[in-house]
Design a protein around this motif. Structure first.
Motif, PDB file in Angstrom:
ATOM      1  N   UNK A  92      16.135 -12.427  -7.318  1.00 41.58           N
ATOM      2  CA  UNK A  92      15.758 -11.923  -8.639  1.00 41.58           C
ATOM      3  C   UNK A  92      14.372 -11.292  -8.599  1.00 41.58           C
ATOM      4  N   UNK A  93      13.507 -11.859  -7.726  1.00 43.79           N
ATOM      5  CA  UNK A  93      12.117 -11.414  -7.632  1.00 43.79           C
ATOM      6  C   UNK A  93      11.760 -11.237  -6.148  1.00 43.79           C
ATOM      7  N   UNK A  94      11.035 -10.162  -5.864  1.00 45.05           N
ATOM      8  CA  UNK A  94      10.502  -9.931  -4.520  1.00 45.05           C
ATOM      9  C   UNK A  94       8.990  -9.809  -4.638  1.00 45.05           C
ATOM     10  N   UNK A  95       8.264 -10.596  -3.840  1.00 44.83           N
ATOM     11  CA  UNK A  95       6.803 -10.528  -3.824  1.00 44.83           C
ATOM     12  C   UNK A  95       6.390  -9.831  -2.533  1.00 44.83           C
ATOM     13  N   UNK A  96       5.633  -8.752  -2.687  1.00 41.33           N
ATOM     14  CA  UNK A  96       5.189  -7.960  -1.534  1.00 41.33           C
ATOM     15  C   UNK A  96       3.674  -7.976  -1.442  1.00 41.33           C
ATOM     16  N   UNK A  97       3.165  -7.719  -0.255  1.00 38.78           N
ATOM     17  CA  UNK A  97       1.726  -7.600  -0.061  1.00 38.78           C
ATOM     18  C   UNK A  97       1.190  -6.392  -0.816  1.00 38.78           C
ATOM     19  N   UNK A  98       1.880  -5.249  -0.692  1.00 36.30           N
ATOM     20  CA  UNK A  98       1.422  -4.018  -1.317  1.00 36.30           C
ATOM     21  C   UNK A  98       0.448  -3.262  -0.433  1.00 36.30           C
ATOM     22  N   UNK A  99      -0.270  -2.335  -1.022  1.00 38.25           N
ATOM     23  CA  UNK A  99      -1.229  -1.482  -0.316  1.00 38.25           C
ATOM     24  C   UNK A  99      -0.564  -0.682   0.798  1.00 38.25           C
ATOM     25  N   UNK A 100       0.740  -0.397   0.636  1.00 39.59           N
ATOM     26  CA  UNK A 100       1.456   0.416   1.613  1.00 39.59           C
ATOM     27  C   UNK A 100       1.907  -0.325   2.851  1.00 39.59           C
ATOM     28  N   UNK A 101       1.729  -1.644   2.895  1.00 40.63           N
ATOM     29  CA  UNK A 101       2.104  -2.406   4.085  1.00 40.63           C
ATOM     30  C   UNK A 101       3.620  -2.427   4.303  1.00 40.63           C
ATOM     31  N   UNK A 102       4.376  -2.400   3.212  1.00 42.93           N
ATOM     32  CA  UNK A 102       5.840  -2.461   3.293  1.00 42.93           C
ATOM     33  C   UNK A 102       6.435  -1.145   2.798  1.00 42.93           C
ATOM     34  N   UNK A 119       3.530  -7.180  -6.861  1.00 42.40           N
ATOM     35  CA  UNK A 119       2.603  -6.645  -5.855  1.00 42.40           C
ATOM     36  C   UNK A 119       1.406  -7.591  -5.775  1.00 42.40           C
ATOM     37  N   UNK A 120       1.324  -8.330  -4.658  1.00 44.13           N
ATOM     38  CA  UNK A 120       0.263  -9.330  -4.500  1.00 44.13           C
ATOM     39  C   UNK A 120      -1.128  -8.714  -4.405  1.00 44.13           C
ATOM     40  N   UNK A 121      -1.207  -7.443  -4.068  1.00 45.00           N
ATOM     41  CA  UNK A 121      -2.515  -6.800  -3.890  1.00 45.00           C
ATOM     42  C   UNK A 121      -2.884  -5.854  -5.014  1.00 45.00           C
ATOM     43  N   UNK A 122      -2.190  -5.954  -6.121  1.00 47.93           N
ATOM     44  CA  UNK A 122      -2.477  -5.079  -7.253  1.00 47.93           C
ATOM     45  C   UNK A 122      -3.947  -5.204  -7.660  1.00 47.93           C
ATOM     46  N   UNK A 128     -12.040  -2.194   4.452  1.00 50.14           N
ATOM     47  CA  UNK A 128     -12.482  -1.019   5.215  1.00 50.14           C
ATOM     48  C   UNK A 128     -13.081  -1.493   6.533  1.00 50.14           C
ATOM     49  N   UNK A 129     -12.633  -0.886   7.642  1.00 53.52           N
ATOM     50  CA  UNK A 129     -13.208  -1.256   8.930  1.00 53.52           C
ATOM     51  C   UNK A 129     -14.498  -0.464   9.174  1.00 53.52           C
ATOM     52  N   UNK A 130     -15.094  -0.648  10.331  1.00 55.39           N
ATOM     53  CA  UNK A 130     -16.374  -0.012  10.662  1.00 55.39           C
ATOM     54  C   UNK A 130     -16.288   1.512  10.660  1.00 55.39           C
ATOM     55  N   UNK A 131     -15.073   2.051  10.823  1.00 55.01           N
ATOM     56  CA  UNK A 131     -14.891   3.505  10.852  1.00 55.01           C
ATOM     57  C   UNK A 131     -14.451   4.052   9.497  1.00 55.01           C
ATOM     58  N   UNK A 132     -14.416   3.184   8.486  1.00 51.71           N
ATOM     59  CA  UNK A 132     -14.012   3.618   7.153  1.00 51.71           C
ATOM     60  C   UNK A 132     -12.504   3.703   6.962  1.00 51.71           C
ATOM     61  N   UNK A 133     -11.737   3.221   7.927  1.00 53.95           N
ATOM     62  CA  UNK A 133     -10.276   3.222   7.816  1.00 53.95           C
ATOM     63  C   UNK A 133      -9.824   2.016   6.994  1.00 53.95           C
ATOM     64  N   UNK A 134      -8.760   2.206   6.220  1.00 55.73           N
ATOM     65  CA  UNK A 134      -8.286   1.124   5.356  1.00 55.73           C
ATOM     66  C   UNK A 134      -7.369   0.178   6.113  1.00 55.73           C
ATOM     67  N   UNK A 135      -7.405  -1.059   5.681  1.00 58.47           N
ATOM     68  CA  UNK A 135      -6.615  -2.125   6.293  1.00 58.47           C
ATOM     69  C   UNK A 135      -5.954  -2.900   5.152  1.00 58.47           C
ATOM     70  N   UNK A 136      -4.636  -2.904   5.122  1.00 57.59           N
ATOM     71  CA  UNK A 136      -3.896  -3.575   4.051  1.00 57.59           C
ATOM     72  C   UNK A 136      -3.756  -5.078   4.255  1.00 57.59           C
ATOM     73  N   UNK A 137      -4.253  -5.604   5.347  1.00 58.01           N
ATOM     74  CA  UNK A 137      -4.108  -7.028   5.668  1.00 58.01           C
ATOM     75  C   UNK A 137      -5.150  -7.853   4.909  1.00 58.01           C
TER      76      UNK A 137
END
Length: 176
Positions: A92-102, A119-122, A128-137
């Protein structure tokens, strides 16, 4: 020689019916256990599953399952299996990490428009890593994981209002 069961003609039909019923029962058992009813909440993968399981623990009529196998790892390139699709049909319900991970969530929405998705990350910015890249974890940060627990709690409370007090109570205990 071969042993042949010789029965009178009238007995063969009920016996055939018995074998047919036994075969169908065995086939049904192979496809998985009978759906016990209630509300099935699935999580997309194990880190989210741990939070959902703690938030929904002991809520009457609510079952929690994990969509993917615990060792599935990161879901960036995951393709849903037929078994996972069957699990989704029961949920009935699906819980996702979000942020494009799935990325497969878009296909789930198309196939199951009535499935409620939390969406758990709403509202949570990606790391942001040292290079400015995004990390959805985001669950690797204690602060952000706690924010995810709050998001999941509010999402489940909106999807299942009668159990909202219990979700909130469980989440408060889990967060403490």
């Amino acid at each position: 020689g071969r042993c042949i069961l010789a029965l009178p003609p009238m007995t063969r039909r009920p016996l055939s019916l018995l074998f047919l019923i036994a075969g169908l029962t065995a086939l049904a058992a192979c496809r998985g256990e009978r759906d016990p009813g209630g509300t099935l909440i699935l999580s997309s993968f194990y880190p989210v599953h741990l939070a959902v399981r703690n938030i929904a623990e002991g809520v009457p009529g609510v079952r929690v399952g994990n969509l993917t196998q615990p060792g599935a790892g990161c879901l960036h390139d995951h393709v849903l299996t037929p078994d996972e699709m069957v699990r989704l049909e029961r949920a009935r319900i699906l819980v996702v990490n979000g942020l494009g991970l799935e990325p497969f969530v878009a296909s789930i929405r198309a196939r199951r428009p009535g499935l409620l998705i939390v969406d758990a990350s709403s509202g949570i910015p990606p790391i942001l890593d040292a290079h400015g890249e995004t990390n959805a974890h985001v669950w690797v940060s204690v602060r952000l994981a706690m924010a995810q627990v709050q998001n999941i709690t509010e999402g489940l409370s909106e999807c299942d209002p009668p159990n909202a007090p219990r979700y909130r109570s469980n989440a408060a205990a889990y967060l403490s």
